[in-house]
Design an enzyme around this catalytic site. Structure first.
Site, PDB file in Angstrom:
ATOM      1  N   GLY A   1      10.896  44.411  11.421  1.00 17.40           N
ATOM      2  CA  GLY A   1       9.705  43.596  11.137  1.00 17.40           C
ATOM      3  C   GLY A   1       8.483  44.104  11.870  1.00 17.40           C
ATOM      4  O   GLY A   1       8.492  45.210  12.425  1.00 17.40           O
ATOM      5  N   ASN A   2       7.433  43.327  11.871  1.00 19.11           N
ATOM      6  CA  ASN A   2       6.211  43.707  12.581  1.00 19.11           C
ATOM      7  C   ASN A   2       5.577  42.458  13.183  1.00 19.11           C
ATOM      8  O   ASN A   2       6.054  41.349  12.969  1.00 19.11           O
ATOM      9  CB  ASN A   2       5.245  44.434  11.649  1.00 19.11           C
ATOM     10  CG  ASN A   2       4.823  43.553  10.499  1.00 19.11           C
ATOM     11  OD1 ASN A   2       4.085  42.589  10.686  1.00 19.11           O
ATOM     12  ND2 ASN A   2       5.315  43.850   9.297  1.00 19.11           N
TER      13      ASN A   2
END
Ligand code: CTP
Length: 400
Positions: free
Chosen positions: A203-204
């Site tokens: 993810g980020n």
């Protein structure tokens, strides 16, 4: 007009008089602490309206509802706003009539703080002020000078003329802006998560705040707003349709489905560029291997794909870059993805953090224009982006 407790409360009478001279009708709500500084009778006499002080009306007002005071009001002003009321507003408390009205009010809000310098400079107050800014509240900064306690420093209520000037500017701007009426705006926000196994993902750090601010700003300018969101943990607002799209693939599907009927696309989401080729069934067991290699494949570039399918939609992309070459890379993205505007921000700049309330952006386009904006709240940023995009919507040929 809300009046809270503080020595500056007497100045609110001047603000009220000045507002009346400007042709505004004013209803006053006071906190109980404010009443210890100025009597409600003074405000009632000047405003020629009942002054609200309590959540619970008199026994002889059977139909009384404490939020009725918001009815038909164009703007809410709180002057002076004490540290306590500011903290309550920032946290969403509805513990008295004024804070309840604030929570329920849908129009623009102007806040003029006044307090002792140490209270104003306390990190808790700074945090609360930042929260209010991020929520779209307009601040009239306190002035520096001699305070009631003899100290010299910031915290003194701004002059009534400055408060009224700020209020007029906000009111003028909010009433002039219905410039997205009849326009459907599709916005993506948040960060996609690509599963590695049943519990892990790649993810980020995108929080979704910028997309949220854009959605609220577009809605307030009259647009029909559809928000395709990936993993955003922020409160949802009225007047916006939300579609959940946690992965790049889900976001692509949702955007493709909505795109044909929309007039503007703002791709604010941080979409994963790569995803694991296949997510493992169940949870990977670390005792089985000392190292883990995950094979990744490219995801579809949604913005570029939709640009190729575009009819007459206005297209806006984001480019969150890191470091000095970022701006040039962002310019390149605009050309490469064939979009009207790209909003660049440098994640390395102070105040432009993913999770923060502010942003520092450069709006590249439309055309040759490029605007490097100073640090401002994400809501203000959103307004500036829409200011730049609106003429593009108007310039399109009328659809059949
Ligand atoms: N974008 C998209 N689909 C993707 C990746 C990005 O629609 N799979 C959009 C983003 O929402 C943003 C713009 O493209 O509006 C730029 O995203 P960014 O990640 O900065 O650029 P990339 O094109 O992915 O290039 P790079 O990661 O190499 O910087």
């Amino acid at each position: 007009m809300g009046v809270t407790g503080g020595i500056a409360a007497y100045k609110s009478l001047d603000v009220l008089r000045m507002l009346q001279r400007h042709g505004h009708g004013v209803s006053v709500v006071m906190t109980h602490t404010a009443e210890r500084f100025v009597g409600s009778a003074s405000f009632a006499a000047l405003s020629q309206r009942e002054v609200g002080t309590s959540m619970f009306g008199d026994a002889d007002q059977p139909g009384y509802h404490h939020l009725d005071v918001n009815e038909g009001k164009d703007l809410m002003l709180i002057a002076p706003a004490s540290a306590n009321t500011i903290a309550q507003m920032a946290s969403g408390f509805a513990s008295n009539l004024l804070t309840s009205c604030y929570l329920a009010f849908r129009g623009p809000v102007v806040v003029a703080p006044a307090m002792n310098t140490s209270m104003w400079l306390h990190p808790a107050t700074s945090r609360n002020i930042e929260t209010l800014r991020a929520d779209g509240v307009h601040l009239v900064e306190p002035e520096s000078g001699l305070l009631a306690d003899g100290a010299v420093g910031p915290g003194r209520l701004a002059e009534p003329s400055s408060i009224v000037a700020a209020l007029e500017a906000v009111l003028g701007a909010s009433q002039a802006r219905n410039d997205l009426a009849g326009v459907k705006v599709l916005i993506s926000a948040g960060g996609t998560r690509e599963p590695i196994d049943a519990v892990r993902y790649v993810g980020n750090r995108s929080s979704g705040r910028m997309g949220w601010a854009l959605a609220a700003a577009a809605r307030d300018r009259g647009a029909e707003v559809v928000m395709v969101q990936a993993n955003v943990d922020l409160p949802r607002e009225g007047g916006i349709r939300y579609i959940d799209a946690p992965t790049a693939a889900a976001m692509r599907d949702a955007c493709r489905a909505e795109f044909p009927s929309c007039d503007m696309l703002i791709m604010c989401a941080a979409v994963a560029d790569y995803r694991p080729v296949a997510a493992a069934d169940g949870k990977l067991d670390k005792s089985k291997a000392d190292a883990l290699t995950v094979e990744m494949e490219r995801t579809t570039d949604i913005l570029a794909e939709l640009a190729a399918l575009r009819d007459d939609q206005v297209l806006i992309g984001f480019a969150a870059e890191h470091g000095p070459e970022g701006l040039e890379r962002a310019r390149g993205k605009r050309t490469r993805k064939a979009v009207d505007m790209v909003v660049h921000n440098d994640a390395a700049t102070e105040g432009a953090a993913f999770e923060g309330p502010d942003n520092v952006v450069t709006i590249i386009g439309p055309g040759e224009s490029e605007a490097a904006l100073p640090r401002m709240s994400k809501r203000e940023c959103a307004e500036r982006i829409l200011d730049a995009a609106c003429p593009l919507v108007d310039a399109r040929p009328v659809r059949a």
